[in-house]
Design an enzyme around this catalytic site. Structure first.
Site, PDB file in Angstrom:
ATOM      1  N   HIS A 125       0.850  -1.219  -0.021  1.00  0.00           N
ATOM      2  CA  HIS A 125       0.037   0.092   0.145  1.00  0.00           C
ATOM      3  C   HIS A 125       0.876   1.133   0.042  1.00  0.00           C
ATOM      4  O   HIS A 125       0.802   2.210  -0.749  1.00  0.00           O
ATOM      5  CB  HIS A 125      -0.865  -0.052   1.260  1.00  0.00           C
ATOM      6  CG  HIS A 125      -1.657   1.227   1.510  1.00  0.00           C
ATOM      7  ND1 HIS A 125      -3.087   1.278   1.080  1.00  0.00           N
ATOM      8  CD2 HIS A 125      -1.581   2.288   2.003  1.00  0.00           C
ATOM      9  CE1 HIS A 125      -3.566   2.480   1.221  1.00  0.00           C
ATOM     10  NE2 HIS A 125      -2.681   3.189   1.852  1.00  0.00           N
ATOM     11  N   GLU A 126       1.846   1.288   0.952  1.00  0.00           N
ATOM     12  CA  GLU A 126       2.792   2.478   0.912  1.00  0.00           C
ATOM     13  C   GLU A 126       3.695   2.593  -0.264  1.00  0.00           C
ATOM     14  O   GLU A 126       3.797   3.888  -0.609  1.00  0.00           O
ATOM     15  CB  GLU A 126       3.588   2.340   2.186  1.00  0.00           C
ATOM     16  CG  GLU A 126       2.811   2.323   3.827  1.00  0.00           C
ATOM     17  CD  GLU A 126       1.859   3.576   3.508  1.00  0.00           C
ATOM     18  OE1 GLU A 126       1.782   4.532   3.036  1.00  0.00           O
ATOM     19  OE2 GLU A 126       0.815   3.332   4.462  1.00  0.00           O
ATOM     20  N   HIS A 129       1.817   4.333  -2.832  1.00  0.00           N
ATOM     21  CA  HIS A 129       1.800   5.790  -2.643  1.00  0.00           C
ATOM     22  C   HIS A 129       2.904   6.350  -3.237  1.00  0.00           C
ATOM     23  O   HIS A 129       2.767   7.468  -3.987  1.00  0.00           O
ATOM     24  CB  HIS A 129       1.612   6.131  -1.139  1.00  0.00           C
ATOM     25  CG  HIS A 129       0.214   6.084  -0.715  1.00  0.00           C
ATOM     26  ND1 HIS A 129      -0.940   6.630  -1.246  1.00  0.00           N
ATOM     27  CD2 HIS A 129      -0.154   5.499   0.648  1.00  0.00           C
ATOM     28  CE1 HIS A 129      -1.960   6.355  -0.471  1.00  0.00           C
ATOM     29  NE2 HIS A 129      -1.384   5.873   0.723  1.00  0.00           N
ATOM     30  N   HIS A 135      -5.656   7.061  -2.439  1.00  0.00           N
ATOM     31  CA  HIS A 135      -6.390   5.922  -1.990  1.00  0.00           C
ATOM     32  C   HIS A 135      -7.529   5.593  -2.849  1.00  0.00           C
ATOM     33  O   HIS A 135      -8.155   6.442  -3.420  1.00  0.00           O
ATOM     34  CB  HIS A 135      -7.106   6.417  -0.585  1.00  0.00           C
ATOM     35  CG  HIS A 135      -6.272   6.522   0.369  1.00  0.00           C
ATOM     36  ND1 HIS A 135      -6.073   7.167   1.552  1.00  0.00           N
ATOM     37  CD2 HIS A 135      -5.050   5.353   0.656  1.00  0.00           C
ATOM     38  CE1 HIS A 135      -5.010   7.096   2.412  1.00  0.00           C
ATOM     39  NE2 HIS A 135      -4.478   5.854   1.637  1.00  0.00           N
ATOM     40  N   CYS A 136      -8.142   4.294  -2.904  1.00  0.00           N
ATOM     41  CA  CYS A 136      -9.094   3.890  -3.818  1.00  0.00           C
ATOM     42  C   CYS A 136     -10.335   3.775  -2.877  1.00  0.00           C
ATOM     43  O   CYS A 136     -10.184   3.163  -1.878  1.00  0.00           O
ATOM     44  CB  CYS A 136      -8.660   2.340  -4.360  1.00  0.00           C
ATOM     45  SG  CYS A 136      -9.681   1.758  -5.432  1.00  0.00           S
ATOM     46  N   CYS A 141      -9.584  -3.559  -2.660  1.00  0.00           N
ATOM     47  CA  CYS A 141      -8.398  -3.016  -3.396  1.00  0.00           C
ATOM     48  C   CYS A 141      -7.377  -2.800  -2.224  1.00  0.00           C
ATOM     49  O   CYS A 141      -7.599  -2.109  -1.248  1.00  0.00           O
ATOM     50  CB  CYS A 141      -8.462  -1.997  -4.088  1.00  0.00           C
ATOM     51  SG  CYS A 141      -6.973  -1.048  -4.845  1.00  0.00           S
ATOM     52  N   CYS A 160      -7.007  -3.484  -7.088  1.00  0.00           N
ATOM     53  CA  CYS A 160      -8.208  -3.277  -8.136  1.00  0.00           C
ATOM     54  C   CYS A 160      -7.726  -3.225  -9.776  1.00  0.00           C
ATOM     55  O   CYS A 160      -6.387  -2.793  -9.819  1.00  0.00           O
ATOM     56  CB  CYS A 160      -9.299  -2.338  -7.866  1.00  0.00           C
ATOM     57  SG  CYS A 160      -8.965  -0.929  -8.436  1.00  0.00           S
TER      58      CYS A 160
END
Ligand SMILES: [Zn+2]
Ligand SMILES: [Zn+2]
Length: 178
Positions: A125-126, A129, A135-136, A141, A160
């Protein structure tokens, strides 16, 4: 990746394997650093993620495109009670911590495999970024924001279709083929 303090080798290896699998990037492991006492906030009894990020950013990172610091302390940003990880959009460095990933929402101890799966999710996730992904809205996702462990556990270990495509484009711009 930069390990801080006592973070286990296995966590570094699992995250490195996921970074290779999802981003087609070789994750090297830089020398271990001491736990960042300089970022400890005496009022909150937590560690300021922004301070550690700034410190990481000033370190020589050789030829690495991105740098992820892996910690074992409770991280915060001023507006939130805690964060699992922190990164600036499109930045070079991110920090993530195993600290909050070790317990379950009922306070019991999480299994090692669950802790490692969570750590991989937070790291991907990071890193998303760092490659400009925002953000989704899709709960299914990896780029969906997780404020708590339950949300994190409900987040799947994949991006996703929209975020995958977007990530592929951003990686291409960095000369990385996925
Ligand atoms: Zn995020
Ligand atoms: Zn998405």
């Amino acid at each position: 990746m930069v390990p801080f303090g006592e973070v286990p080798e296995v966590a570094l290896k699992v995250i490195a394997a996921h970074v290779l699998g999802y981003f087609n990037l070789d994750a090297g492991i830089l020398p271990r650093l001491k736990s960042p006492a300089y970022a400890f906030d005496v009022n909150r009894h937590q560690y300021n993620a922004a301070t550690i990020l700034k410190d990481l950013g000033s370190m020589p990172s050789h030829d690495y495109v991105k740098v992820i610091g892996l910690l074992d302390v409770d991280l915060f940003v001023p507006i939130l009670t805690h964060v699992f990880g922190e990164a600036k959009l499109g930045g070079k460095c991110a920090v993530i911590s195993l600290h909050r990933l070790k317990t379950d929402s009922d306070g019991s101890k999480a299994s090692e495999s669950l802790i490692l799966e969570r750590a991989a999710k937070v790291a991907l996730h990071e890193l998303g970024h760092l490659f400009d992904l925002v953000h989704c809205m899709d709960r299914r996702c990896l780029m969906h924001f997780s404020g708590g462990l339950q949300e994190l556990d409900e987040t799947p270990l994949y991006f996703c279709r929209y975020c995958s495509k977007s990530l592929e484009d951003k990686l291409h711009r960095h000369g990385i083929d996925v």
